[in-house]
Scaffold this active site. Structure first.
Site, PDB file in Angstrom:
ATOM      1  N   TYR A 302       5.165  16.665  51.206  1.00  0.00           N
ATOM      2  CA  TYR A 302       5.200  16.591  49.752  1.00  0.00           C
ATOM      3  C   TYR A 302       4.084  17.420  49.130  1.00  0.00           C
ATOM      4  O   TYR A 302       2.978  17.467  49.655  1.00  0.00           O
ATOM      5  CB  TYR A 302       5.031  15.137  49.288  1.00  0.00           C
ATOM      6  CG  TYR A 302       6.167  14.224  49.680  1.00  0.00           C
ATOM      7  CD1 TYR A 302       7.414  14.742  50.025  1.00  0.00           C
ATOM      8  CD2 TYR A 302       6.000  12.851  49.692  1.00  0.00           C
ATOM      9  CE1 TYR A 302       8.456  13.901  50.373  1.00  0.00           C
ATOM     10  CE2 TYR A 302       7.033  11.994  50.035  1.00  0.00           C
ATOM     11  CZ  TYR A 302       8.256  12.524  50.383  1.00  0.00           C
ATOM     12  OH  TYR A 302       9.279  11.695  50.727  1.00  0.00           O
ATOM     13  N   GLU A 376       4.638 -10.849  40.362  1.00  0.00           N
ATOM     14  CA  GLU A 376       5.802 -10.613  39.495  1.00  0.00           C
ATOM     15  C   GLU A 376       5.435 -10.596  38.010  1.00  0.00           C
ATOM     16  O   GLU A 376       6.222 -10.123  37.192  1.00  0.00           O
ATOM     17  CB  GLU A 376       6.894 -11.638  39.809  1.00  0.00           C
ATOM     18  CG  GLU A 376       7.518 -11.369  41.183  1.00  0.00           C
ATOM     19  CD  GLU A 376       8.561 -12.381  41.591  1.00  0.00           C
ATOM     20  OE1 GLU A 376       8.468 -13.540  41.136  1.00  0.00           O
ATOM     21  OE2 GLU A 376       9.461 -12.012  42.371  1.00  0.00           O
TER      22      GLU A 376
END
Ligand code: NI
Length: 396
Positions: A302, A376
């Site tokens: 990358y 979360e």
């Protein structure tokens, strides 16, 4: 840490985003095999009324459009990655992976669920922006061959023409409520090399009759370390690390060959080219000086992830609206690579890091660890953040 108050529309969909994240977490799929995840995403996008849903791009990739109600304008691409890792999950969560040996241990389950949440919010806030949002769910970020490049090659940056790209990665070493962002290079390129020195074997007691590849490879190791100290601007971080060195079979035999492998990390295309060129020159030159030859395999992974300075400044303002100015932090560049880089090489944009760590909940494990989890509470923040960035960009 006091969590920010989310906009009411985001607050309302957070339970759904969490449920989606748990479903994806329970059913992880490796890179380019995200068939069920992709189907799940496409169904969600269709249900919320996204337009022009394209599936099967670069295998399992998806794009969909949301048109703003304020008329024609720019097009912004929002990207999430969908793949999991080859790990056996060791978390106590009830929605742990049901697939042995595969686990969402980098938070891409969260990225996918959040982008579906962003889609819902933008669909509801259509009248607040002009132009088009292109949602982009890509396969395979974790593998050496990522999904970003093939999606770009398949044309996701056109029809409609994309003007800017944004995305986010959750970060478990930062607390929920913080977002890290910066203009310029934020993640390194990751290239791999293998150098094989071809000498001439012989008796260890008669080195003058041989060409010793171990001595030559040792010189090459030492030479490679001088690329960073003597060729690279000392203000630019570059890493050249020979990481394996293999040669020989016995204590009295000079072998024929020696093999080195390693990694090269840089933060600019210029230094990336420089490091590759110098590595080849140094290895070839040192070998030639001793009458040996080398074969060099140099694999580009990358590229560096480089945020556009103006887009990062725009994002900073948007992110401050969500988490407060005091919780938008200047990100220091990190060495791991990321294939969001391909989007950011083609278009201006910004990739930011959304804190998802929470010591009180025991969410402290690093990414790519079998105990990795995300808080979360970060999901709603990520949804609000990316939606805000997209709207502010389109209205800018
Ligand atoms: Ni990741």
């Amino acid at each position: 840490m006091v969590l920010p108050t989310l906009p009411a529309d985001v607050d309302e969909i957070v339970p759904g985003v969490i449920a989606d994240r748990r479903f994806i977490h329970e059913h992880p799929e490796l890179g380019f095999q995200e068939h069920e995840t992709s189907k799940f995403v496409a169904e969600r996008l269709a249900a919320l009324g996204a337009e022009d849903i394209q599936t099967g791009i670069a295998g399992t990739g998806i794009t969909a459009l949301i048109h703003g109600g304020k008329g024609e304008g720019k097009c912004v691409l929002l990207r999430a990655d969908m793949d999991a890792l080859p790990l056996t999950e060791e978390t106590p969560v009830e929605f742990a992976s049901r697939t042995p040996g595969v686990m969402h241990a980098c938070g891409h389950d969260g990225h996918t669920a959040m982008l579906m949440g962003v889609a819902r919010i933008l669909q509801e806030r259509k009248d607040q922006f002009a132009g088009t949002v292109k949602l982009c769910f890509q396969p395979s970020e974790e593998a050496n061959e990522g999904g970003a490049r093939p999606m770009i090659e398949a044309g996701v940056l056109e029809n409609p023409h994309v003007d800017a790209c944004f995305g986010q990665h959750v970060m478990s070493d930062r607390p929920t409520g913080e977002i890290w962002v910066n203009g310029g290079p934020i993640q390194a390129s990751a290239d791999a090399f293998k150098i094989t020195v071809q000498g001439k074997g012989g008796h260890g007691a008669m080195p003058h009759t041989s060409i010793d590849p171990i001595m030559i490879a040792a010189d090459i190791v030492s030479g490679l370390h001088k690329i960073v100290s003597r060729n690279v601007d000392p203000l630019d971080p570059v890493v050249v690390s020979p990481c394996t060195f293999h040669s020989g079979t016995a204590g009295n035999i000079i072998p024929d060959t020696a093999e080195l492998t390693g990694t090269v990390r840089t933060f600019s295309p210029e230094n990336r080219d420089l490091a590759e060129t110098r590595l080849k020159e140094v290895a070839t030159g040192i070998a030639a000086a001793h009458g040996a030859t080398v074969t060099i395999e140099y694999d580009r992974g990358y590229p560096p992830t480089i945020n556009d300075v103006e887009m990062a400044a725009l994002a900073e303002v948007s992110l401050a609206k969500v988490v407060g100015e005091e919780n938008v932090m200047k990100m220091r560049p990190i060495m791991p690579a990321e294939d969001m880089s391909y989007f950011l090489l083609e278009r201006p944009g910004c990739y930011f890091m959304t804190g998802c760590g929470n010591e009180a909940k025991g969410i402290v494990w690093p990414h790519h660890h079998p105990k990795f989890d995300l808080d979360e509470d970060a999901l709603g923040i990520g949804v609000a953040a990316l939606a805000q960035v997209a709207i502010d960009y389109l209205n800018s």
